[in-house]
Scaffold this motif. Structure first.
Motif, short mmCIF file in Angstrom:
data_model
loop_
_atom_site.label_atom_id
_atom_site.label_comp_id
_atom_site.label_asym_id
_atom_site.label_seq_id
_atom_site.Cartn_x
_atom_site.Cartn_y
_atom_site.Cartn_z
N SER A 3 0.84 -1.19 0.00
CA SER A 3 0.00 0.00 0.00
C SER A 3 0.88 1.24 0.00
N PRO A 9 1.67 3.59 8.16
CA PRO A 9 0.33 3.00 8.21
C PRO A 9 -0.20 2.79 9.62
N GLU A 12 -2.85 5.24 10.86
CA GLU A 12 -4.25 4.97 10.54
C GLU A 12 -4.90 4.04 11.56
N ASP A 77 3.70 -2.73 4.41
CA ASP A 77 3.34 -1.50 3.70
C ASP A 77 4.60 -0.78 3.22
#
Length: 297
Positions: A3, A9, A12, A77
């Protein structure tokens, strides 16, 4: 597929912010500024495999009643393979005194007692996840951890033949890295962390890893070879061939030509030693000579 939504990440996931990272050979770790979370980014050898292995093993170890840090989030990621754990309180085991070392070995034995129970259907290999029977023996699993450069070295056949008896050992679940810093004391409670090296194989592999790191680190700390407390180390199950394997694996993973300093005679002598105390003294002398020859920790 990776991603690219964010460079961090875990943000998030509502985790962080994190402080400066501590750099280790195979990971970068940092604590959240509020101390609640530990972030590990895997680097070096097979980072994604180690991430998956650690997450699966930690979850299973918790079901067995072992105190482990809970997995809060994990992924592969843009920053790489990473896992965020809930931070656990505790002080790493010490080996600074004879009493502290004795207590640490006692904790190793206690953890081993929980882990090293034969389970039907378990086969040698990395991690604890179920795998189809592949026909890989315990001996082959250990030999497969060497780089291809070792196949042609004079000691390879000696070690391969010496390791044959471990194929008759029960296959159990292994932590893979029971160093003092991975056993955290919190009052009467013991937390076990860093499971990325988990595997299935003979229990003596876990115990030999403990002995090897203790000998190497005590020598690095200035303890003379003759002062290594082998009387305490002999409490742990012993295998001369596995001890020789662990010494060679250390040298091979350095990625230098240090492994060329070891001869087939050195390995034969260590692998055929039947007395633990004598083998540990021989290991201490060998590691001390390697350090004198310029092999760093």
């Amino acid at each position: 597929m990776r991603s690219t939504k964010t460079a961090e990440p875990w943000i998030e996931q509502g985790l962080g912010p994190f402080g400066p990272a501590a750099l280790k050979p195979y990971s970068r770790t940092s604590f959240a500024t509020d101390g609640s979370t530990l972030l590990k980014i895997y680097v070096g050898i097979d980072p994604e495999g180690r991430r998956r292995r650690e997450v699966a093993t930690v979850e299973r170890a918790a079901l067995w009643g072992i105190s482990v840090p809970a997995v809060l989030a994990t992924g592969n990621d843009e920053p790489g393979s990473w896992t965020a754990f809930r931070a656990v309180d505790g002080t790493p085991c010490s080996v600074g005194t004879h009493t502290a070392l004795e207590e640490y070995i006692g904790h190793v034995v206690a953890v081993g007692g929980r882990l090293h129970r034969p389970v039907a259907g378990v086969t040698p290999g990395s991690g604890w996840e179920a795998r189809r029977a592949s026909g890989v023996s315990a001996r082959q699993f250990l030999l497969d951890q060497f780089s291809p450069r070792c196949w042609w070295l004079p000691w390879w056949v000696v070690l391969s033949e010496a390791l044959q008896p471990i194929d008759s050992h029960p296959v159990v679940h292994l932590h893979g890295d029971l160093k003092p810093e991975h056993l955290l004391l919190d009052g009467d409670r013991l937390h076990v962390v860093d499971w990325e090296a988990s595997a299935c194989g003979p229990a003596v592999v876990d115990y030999t890893d403990v002995v090897f790191h203790l000998v190497r680190d005590l020598l690095h700390g200035g303890v003379p070879p003759g002062r290594i407390p082998v009387d305490l180390l002999t409490r742990l199950p012993f295998s001369g061939p596995v001890l020789a394997w662990r010494l060679l694996l250390w040298l091979d993973r350095r990625g230098t030509q240090d492994i060329d300093l070891i001869t087939a005679h050195d390995i034969y002598r260590l692998a055929t030693e039947e007395q633990a105390a004598s083998a540990y003294r021989s290991l201490a002398q060998t590691v001390a000579l390697l350090r004198a020859a310029g092999v760093p920790r």
